[in-house]
Design an enzyme around this catalytic site. Sequence first.
Site, PDB file in Angstrom:
ATOM      1  N   ARG A  47       0.824  -1.222   0.000  1.00 37.47           N
ATOM      2  CA  ARG A  47       0.000   0.000   0.000  1.00 37.47           C
ATOM      3  C   ARG A  47       0.856   1.268   0.000  1.00 37.47           C
ATOM      4  O   ARG A  47       0.570   2.216  -0.711  1.00 37.47           O
ATOM      5  CB  ARG A  47      -0.927   0.019   1.205  1.00 37.47           C
ATOM      6  CG  ARG A  47      -2.047  -0.990   1.063  1.00 37.47           C
ATOM      7  CD  ARG A  47      -3.083  -0.726   2.116  1.00 37.47           C
ATOM      8  NE  ARG A  47      -4.137  -1.710   2.080  1.00 37.47           N
ATOM      9  CZ  ARG A  47      -5.107  -1.785   2.981  1.00 37.47           C
ATOM     10  NH1 ARG A  47      -5.146  -0.923   3.968  1.00 37.47           N
ATOM     11  NH2 ARG A  47      -6.027  -2.698   2.889  1.00 37.47           N
ATOM     12  N   ASP A 150     -15.071   9.621   9.480  1.00 31.34           N
ATOM     13  CA  ASP A 150     -14.034   8.604   9.296  1.00 31.34           C
ATOM     14  C   ASP A 150     -12.685   9.315   9.361  1.00 31.34           C
ATOM     15  O   ASP A 150     -12.596  10.508   9.054  1.00 31.34           O
ATOM     16  CB  ASP A 150     -14.198   7.912   7.929  1.00 31.34           C
ATOM     17  CG  ASP A 150     -13.483   6.565   7.868  1.00 31.34           C
ATOM     18  OD1 ASP A 150     -14.160   5.525   7.935  1.00 31.34           O
ATOM     19  OD2 ASP A 150     -12.234   6.557   7.770  1.00 31.34           O
TER      20      ASP A 150
END
Length: 279
Positions: A47, A150
């Site tokens: 990632r 979030d």
Amino acid sequence: MTATPVNLTGYTPIELRDKEFEQISRWVYDIAGIRLSDNKKALVTSRLGSRLRELRLTSFHQYLDIIANHKHPLSVTERQKALNLLTTNETFFFREIAHFDFIREVILPLKQGRKLRCWSAASSTGEEAYSLAMELATHHSGLWEIIGTDINVEVIERASKGVYPLTRIDHIPTAMLHQYCLKGAGAKAGTFKIKQELRRHVHFSQANLQQPPESLGSFDLVFLRNVMIYFDLQSKTHVVENVLRHLKPGGHLLIGHAESLNGISDKLTLIRPSVYIAG
Ligand SMILES: C[S@@+](CC[C@H](N)C(=O)[O-])C[C@H]1O[C@@H](n2cnc3c(N)ncnc32)[C@H](O)[C@@H]1O
């Protein structure tokens, strides 16, 4: 013959040394409370590796110099980008359907005619908040509002747009799909959009559950689902304390079916699996 991992990207992977992985793990834990276990090393390599290539960096050491050094000009934006990449945002409409049945059958009859404030506290791309919005628009007689938050700003931006690939419609009940979603045409073919009549009740903003802003206010119903699995006991306890400051007395807290709050708080009463009431 030695076994070499197949690398379909065509790039030579940048090596993530154990010490660098430890530093990244500590960093993400300190900020977000997320515990990256050792088996997440390959995931972190892949990632963050693509981000390193975008920045033309050749080592994770250089990347850590950016995110961990508060004086670096890129540190603020890069820290957010790293967080976006390190969070797991899997979600879908009407996930854990029993919660939506419970809201319709048990909570809403108790709240008829009253204003309901609801919080999707790790909302990811917004499917959870819009599923709840469809339930409330269909079955609640009073005013209502949903806040989705979030830590990942990228998912918050997507949630605010309320546009999804058509492949995501699977769990939306047909009547709600027809009533609250618009199928995209032309350049938007293959997508659908949540109608404005729902979106005007649903607002998204970035917030870290380790330190949610007071300005969120207080809620009758909080979804805290499928996020505590990334926390250890200490960060989970801290997050639950933070969330409880925003839950009205008698308000409901819904957690993921695979999660548990055993021994975490004496201010919550379990009324059925994964459903708690404050007080
Ligand atoms: C697996 S998704 C769950 C989404 C949705 N609640 C559901 O159940 O489908 C977990 C979300 O938690 C968010 N998250 C992780 N740590 C967080 C934190 N400290 N504060 C706020 N959000 C966090 C991630 O960015 C991710 O979008």
